[in-house]
Enzyme design. Sequence first.
Site, PDB file in Angstrom:
ATOM      1  N   GLY A 319       4.535 -13.839   2.271  1.00  0.00           N
ATOM      2  CA  GLY A 319       4.665 -12.414   2.541  1.00  0.00           C
ATOM      3  C   GLY A 319       3.315 -11.756   2.714  1.00  0.00           C
ATOM      4  N   GLY A 321       2.235  -8.148   3.809  1.00  0.00           N
ATOM      5  CA  GLY A 321       2.492  -6.772   4.225  1.00  0.00           C
ATOM      6  C   GLY A 321       3.914  -6.252   4.186  1.00  0.00           C
ATOM      7  N   CYS A 326       2.928  -1.566   0.146  1.00  0.00           N
ATOM      8  CA  CYS A 326       1.821  -2.269   0.802  1.00  0.00           C
ATOM      9  C   CYS A 326       1.552  -1.658   2.175  1.00  0.00           C
ATOM     10  CB  CYS A 326       2.160  -3.755   0.940  1.00  0.00           C
ATOM     11  SG  CYS A 326       0.841  -4.731   1.695  1.00  0.00           S
TER      12      CYS A 326
END
Length: 500
Positions: A319, A321, A326
């Site tokens: 993962g 972003g 985030c």
Amino acid sequence: MKKFLLILLMTPMIYTNTYEHPKIQTLGLSYDDVLIIPNKSDAVTRASASTKTRLTRNITLNTPVISANMDTVTEGPMAIAMAQYGAIGIIHRFNTIEQQVHEVQRVKRFTNTIIEKPLTMHAHETIGLAQEYMEAYNISSVLVVDDSDRLVGILTARDLWFNPSKSMLISERMTTKENLVIAPAHINKKDAKTLLLEHRIEKLPLINDDWTIAGLMTSKDIYKKDTYPNASLDKQGRLLVGAAIGVKEDAMDRAKALIDAGVDVLVIDIAHGHSILAIDTVKKLKQHFPNIDVIAGNVATAEGTQALIQAGADAIKVGVGPGSICTTRITTGSGYPQLSAVLQCATEAAKYNIPIIADGGIKNSGDITKALVAGASTVMLGSLLAGTKEAPGLPFIKNGKKFKVIRGMASFSANLSREVNERENNDLKKIKPYVPEGVEAIVPYKGEVIDIFTQLIGGLLSGMSYCGASTIDQMHDEGHFVQMTSGGLRESHSHDVIVA
């Protein structure tokens, strides 16, 4: 011209990579872009499905959920709750080594089949010192020994009622050897439970033939084991717990301290896991501590997955972003849509029989199901757990409603906290300028973790039924997706009604 336009309007829109260029690889998909195709189910009830899964090469869980290593998500209380429900929590690293070790120890001391090294004191020590020890270690009793480490008594919280003088000796308040109920070191759980009930006591010291201490069993620990039969436990019957480390100078020192404290798995916490820093850290960890499992990440490509596995990683965190707080993709322009990232990373990891963790982008139980069908063995949750009672921080009232804070670990406030912790004497003048890749936000207060867990795992079990799978491995093999348009997404939600 009109005929051409009509043909275009009547032609179904198909999402394909129509613009070919070497720099554009493919179309990336997120969880909202697909649905799992319903398949025949042989299950009579959804409860018959098994959610047992692999966390790492060597560690299994009964529930495929991990609480994120964020300072607004996982410390001791969250990690305890996760392990009790068959999952695991990862203690964040945005603190001192001593603080992080303390949080790990809170989890490890919370429940034991047998406490092998219970806290001991001497009869000539003071009640005040005993109170300090009991408060510091969050325990309700200490065993009292002589100079040869032989059991001579026990001091419990009940002996401290009515505030005895702190200068009083332990010998003046303890239950003495003659009045103790004890058991041999080899007693089993069933017989220990019988003794505890028969004598209506809470603590059962275990002794060797010479009255040296072999361990301690408590009614509370036995009750916990009966109440949480699916708990994630190590070989000694203690709750499983993980902890995060960084890639800088103190990484090895932090890792050693955590391993000495009994941590079960280490997570390398770095936003860009396909980097020489992360790869070298994995290699160093496996070289210096070959018996500890290491989760490495975060990556979003097959190449990144392969690099970390070849370095020695026991699981891969996927993962870049997708998290709710985030902003890496906006700040840097980099990332990969999460479903596609999980698909390709899982395909690569399967070649080495290494499990992957889908980290970020999970908004509901349906997304958990989709991540597992895509090939993940577990999912890491942040914002879904941040508003719970067990998450760090106190709730606050805003506009008449209760909230808690969540912040990305690449946010400005998180970086500032980390810098302050790392600076001697809080020398803020040495703090460097920082470009944040996350935000600080608030989430509604949600009560206890069990309430969230009930909904998420219940939805997952239903999803497994629709998928026609009774195990997570079957989800990997049998599950398939259909891509949908924005119209399909709208259709998936409640529509054309006023929700009460």
